[in-house]
Structures are given as structure tokens and as C-alpha cells.
Design a protein around this motif. Structure first.
Motif, PDB file in Angstrom:
ATOM      1  N   SER A 152      26.612  54.243  58.966  1.00  0.00           N
ATOM      2  CA  SER A 152      25.881  53.743  60.086  1.00  0.00           C
ATOM      3  C   SER A 152      26.313  52.544  60.734  1.00  0.00           C
ATOM      4  CB  SER A 152      24.625  53.871  59.370  1.00  0.00           C
ATOM      5  OG  SER A 152      23.689  54.788  58.994  1.00  0.00           O
TER       6      SER A 152
ATOM      7  N   GLU B  81      17.440  58.525  60.109  1.00  0.00           N
ATOM      8  CA  GLU B  81      16.799  57.938  58.659  1.00  0.00           C
ATOM      9  C   GLU B  81      16.487  56.699  58.743  1.00  0.00           C
ATOM     10  OE1 GLU B  81      20.819  58.018  56.764  1.00  0.00           O
ATOM     11  OE2 GLU B  81      20.549  60.087  56.515  1.00  0.00           O
TER      12      GLU B  81
ATOM     13  N   ASP C  91      22.647  60.347  63.474  1.00  0.00           N
ATOM     14  CA  ASP C  91      22.595  59.928  61.965  1.00  0.00           C
ATOM     15  C   ASP C  91      21.322  60.298  61.505  1.00  0.00           C
ATOM     16  OD1 ASP C  91      23.124  58.470  59.917  1.00  0.00           O
ATOM     17  OD2 ASP C  91      23.109  56.356  60.867  1.00  0.00           O
TER      18      ASP C  91
HETATM   19 MG    MG Z   1      23.438  55.515  57.118  1.00  0.00          MG
END
Ligand code: MG
Ligand code: TYD
Length: 455
Positions: free
Chosen positions: A103, A126, A172
């Protein structure tokens, strides 16, 4: 009416099973087999040949169009791994262990592409917006013109992308995405496959580049079916050891550039910094030449990288001596031990052998064979190799040393870092003005005799 055929998939390895069971006999995982919605629930249709479709227009291979311009992010390490910048409308998958920094890398990449003039959208499934913003603040990227979204519903995400028409979208992660037309839970094989398929086809149709983040399973594969890897143009792995700050972004598949290319980063308090001279970094913790330590002059993709192999050989208290490898292939280590034993008469029975690549680097080149043999012998004989010497060469089962590619580049890099000599196979193409003291050997027996005075 024909009954639709339901199938079962292992969500860990993607293997198809005829019926449900508690354990996948392919990968051995428990509770990973899930039911898949049948592909077609309608009545059996006539074969495709029976009703003709519209003819596909065909054309020849010559083209007057220039190749699409690539966008450079300004992060040279990333651009190199992508094959020289981002190709418009390409689909990229970035895999890596949780917490390795995916990330972080992609938020920095989004900011770099946005600063380079692309319209960039970052969708996190997330983390909450506040978390992503906090990270952006930590990375000093709050002013970058990146549009942030936090959502997992694929339909809503595609609608937003259709409206915004960005040049690049970062998702993501693909395992958190949820398509409402697929019955199974997020993260299941069918959901991951549907999400990857929808996003890549959307990207191709709209001329948008898409970067999907993928989690990896315990054995290092991208979780979900392998088919995701086939759907995208480029597959990158972000790897590194938790205890080390080095991170390596490695291209394992690239339709638009060389695979095996690596980009090296260092995780710091302010995010990932690029490492322009990885060799210097990997050798920075090296003290004086010690028994068991050997510097290997390797090539990663198109670039030479020097790193240190460390070996330890000790009498074993176990009935079955240990062979432990970090950063290299365990099978290949056994092969080299067998060749040393069979061709040079150096036994390893009753001895534990440990091998480590310093700095958390992973080496896959067969050219490292000779460096590994040298490290093991040096540890076994308790004798350091000549100082300021690099080693490379492939070992065949007969014990012969085979020359490897790009010898000159390896030597140049070694010289640049202050090494003055090299041990390499005979017939290596050394060029004329390398200025390195070359010790060239035909086979492993000659190597053992010359360097360790035995054999
Ligand atoms: Mg991540
Ligand atoms: P993250 O990008 O969240 O990993 P992933 O997406 O692969 O799960 O990175 C998490 C780790 O990185 C975390 O342990 C903290 C560390 N980190 C830093 O050391 N420096 C930083 O500037 C940032 C943002 C994270």
C-alpha cells in the motif's frame, strides 16, 4: 433440461474438485474448498458452429502507428521494473506478503504518476479514508493530486471510474473486491476472478491503466486462481525480509519489457526510498573477508548486483544433518554438495550446512553456483577467500564450470565497487580493458586445488 454442473475450487491453490471435501488433496490446506456457481445455468445451447456470428475484422502485422508513449513516474526503480515506464491501458498485478509495504509503494506510485500529469485514482478496500490520509501525510504526499476512494463494491467502483475516466486506477486489494452478481464471499476464487476480469476488461476498453494489489498465500503464490496472473500484462512481486529494510520489486511476467527486472527500495520512517546502487547497499554490512563469506557478482534483469553469500558448516548433532537455505534454492544446494562429494571427494556426511544471502536478497541465477560452492568450502576449510575478489559461474553435474552471460557487466560492477579480482569459469568473455585480475578455472577440482590448496 440439463442440470447445471456445480464445481468446487480450492480457494488456496485454485485446483478444481468434483465434490466438496474438508481438505484439498493438491495443496493440503483444510477448509479451503468452496462451491462455485455454474458457468451457464440456462438450457444447453447449440454448438457455436451451428449459428454463425459476426466475422472478426482481420488485418496484417505492419503498422504506421507509433508505439504508445510510456509515462515515467519519476520513481526510476518502478519505471525500470515496468519495462521503462507505464504503458497506457495496461493491467498490472502487484503481489506480496501482508505488511511488506504494497500500500505504501502504490500510494507513492499514485502520487508520482499524478505529479507526472496522469489522472490517478486510488481505491482502498482495506483501509478507511482517514487511515490512507494519515499514511499520505506520513509520506509527505498530501498535496499530490490523487483521488481517493474507499469501497469494495465493484459495481460502484466501476461506475465511479466510468464517470471520472482516470488514466490510472489502483485497486488495493483485489481480494477485498466484491461483485454483487457473483454468489460467493469476497476473497473466494470466483470473486477474485470476477473482480480481476471486470477491472482488466474495463481498463482495456477505457484506455486506463490498472494496478491490482494481490495478497500472497503461505507458499508465496498470489492468492486466488493462477488465472488472474494470465489476465494481466505484468506481474510484479514485492518481496523482502521483515527484519531488513530492503524491499525488492521484481517483474515475474511482463508483456511490455524484460521480466526478472528488479527495483530496489529501502523502507524508512517516511516511506520507501529508492536505492540507486543496490550492490553498495547489500555489501554495506560486510566486515573484513571472513571464512564462509563470498561476494557473488550477479545479474538481475538488465542490471548487475553484487551480494554476499554466507555459509556455515558445523558437525551435526542430528542423525540427519541439516541443510538450511535462506535466499537461494535448497534443491540446488543439495546438488552442489553432491557434486563436491562425488567429483572432488569432499564429504559432507555428518555436517550441518547453512547458507544465507545477506540483506534479504533472493537469488535465482545458476551463475551463483560457484559462489555457493566457494562459500561452503571456505566455511568447511575455515579459510577466507582472497580479499577483494568476486566469484561467479555455473557448475554442471560433471563438476565442470560453465561460463555465464554478461561477464563483462559483472566485472565492471565489481570494479566500480572496489574489487580487484574475480574467480570465473574459463572461456568467460571478459573483454579487453576490464583491468580485473582474473582467475579462470575449467572445473571444480581445479578450483578446490587453486583456492584451497587441496583436492
Ligand atoms: Mg495494504
Ligand atoms: P503497508 O504498505 O501497509 O503494507 P501492505 O500493504 O503490504 O500490507 O506497510 C506496512 C508496513 O510498513 C508497516 O509495518 C509500517 C511500515 N511503514 C514504514 O516503515 N514507513 C512508512 O513510512 C510507512 C507508510 C509504513
Amino acid at each position: 433440461m440439463a442440470k447445471p454442473i456445480t464445481s468446487f475450487h480450492c480457494s488456496a491453490c485454485g485446483t478444481q474438485h468434483k465434490k466438496w471435501s474438508g481438505r484439498c488433496d493438491d495443496c493440503g490446506e483444510w477448509n479451503t474448498i468452496v462451491e462455485e456457481a455454474p458457468l451457464s445455468t440456462g438450457p444447453a445451447t447449440k454448438s457455436l458452429g451451428a449459428v454463425r456470428g459476426k466475422a472478426v475484422p482481420l488485418s496484417d502485422l505492419s503498422t504506421s502507428e507509433a508505439p504508445p508513449p510510456r509515462t515515467h513516474s519519476g520513481m526510476n526503480e518502478l519505471d525500470r521494473v515496468l519495462g521503462g515506464g507505464l504503458v497506457p491501458a495496461s493491467a498490472i498485478l502487484v503481489g506480496g506478503d501482508p505488511g511488506i509495504g504494497k500500500s505504501t509503494l502504490l500510494l507513492q506510485a499514485a502520487a508520482s504518476f499524478a505529479n507526472a500529469g496522469l489522472k490517478a485514482v486510488y481505491i482502498s478496500g482495506e483501509e478507511a479514508s482517514a487511515q490512507v490520509r494519515m499514511r499520505a501525510q506520513r509520506l509527505g504526499l498530501t498535496q499530490a493530486p490523487v483521488q481517493l476512494g474507499t469501497e469494495t463494491n465493484l459495481r460502484d467502483i466501476l461506475t465511479a471510474l466510468e464517470k471520472e475516466q482516470p488514466d490510472i486506477a489502483i485497486i488495493d486489494s483485489v481480494q477485498t473486491m466484491w461483485a454483487d452478481n457473483v454468489g460467493s464471499a469476497p476473497g473466494s476464487v470466483s470473486q477474485v476472478r470476477a473482480a480481476a476480469h471486470e477491472l482488466t476488461t474495463f481498463a482495456k476498453r477505457n484506455g486506463m491503466a490498472v494496478i491490482l494489489v494481490g495478497h500472497v498465500t503461505k507458499d508465496g503464490q498470489i492468492a486466488g486462481p493462477r488465472v488472474v496472473e494470465h489476465m494481466v500484462d505484468t506481474v510484479l512481486y514485492f518481496e523482502g525480509e521483515r527484519g531488513h529494510q530492503f524491499r525488492i520489486l521484481r517483474a515475474v511476467k511482463n508483456r511490455f519489457g524484460p521480466s526478472d527486472e528488479i527495483g530496489v527500495f529501502e523502507m524508512t520512517g517516511e516511506g520507501l526510498q529508492q536505492v540507486t546502487n543496490p550492490s553498495a547497499l547489500f555489501l554495506s554490512e560486510r566486515d573484513k573477508p571472513a571464512p564462509g563469506s563470498v561476494v557473488f557478482a550477479g545479474i538481475e534483469g538488465t542490471r548487475p548486483v553484487l551480494c554476499e553469500f554466507q555459509a556455515l558448516v558445523a558437525p551435526s548433532p542430528h542423525s540427519q544433518p541439516k541443510r538450511t537455505v535462506v535466499g537461494w534454492d535448497g534443491g540446488r544446494l543439495s546438488m552442489i554438495l553432491a557434486v563436491l562429494e562425488a567429483r572432488c571427494g569432499i564429504p559432507f556426511a555428518g555436517l550441518d550446512v547453512y547458507l544465507n544471502v545477506a540483506g534479504g536478497m533472493k537469488i535465482t541465477e545458476p551463475a551463483a553456483d560457484l559462489a555457493v560452492a566457494a562459500a561452503i568450502l571456505s566455511a568447511r576449510e575455515d579459510a577466507a577467500l582472497p580479499p577483494d575478489t568476486v566469484v561467479f559461474g555455473e557448475i554442471s553435474l560433471s563438476g565442470a564450470l560453465r561460463p555465464v552471460s554478461q561477464t563483462e557487466n559483472r566485472l565492471k560492477e565489481a570494479q566500480k565497487l572496489g574489487f580487484s579480482g574475480a574467480i570465473a569459469p574459463t572461456r568467460s568473455k571478459t573483454g579487453t580493458q576490464s583491468g580485473m585480475k582474473m582467475q579462470q578455472m575449467a572445473d571444480l577440482t581445479a578450483f578446490v586445488g587453486d583456492i584451497f590448496g587441496a583436492g
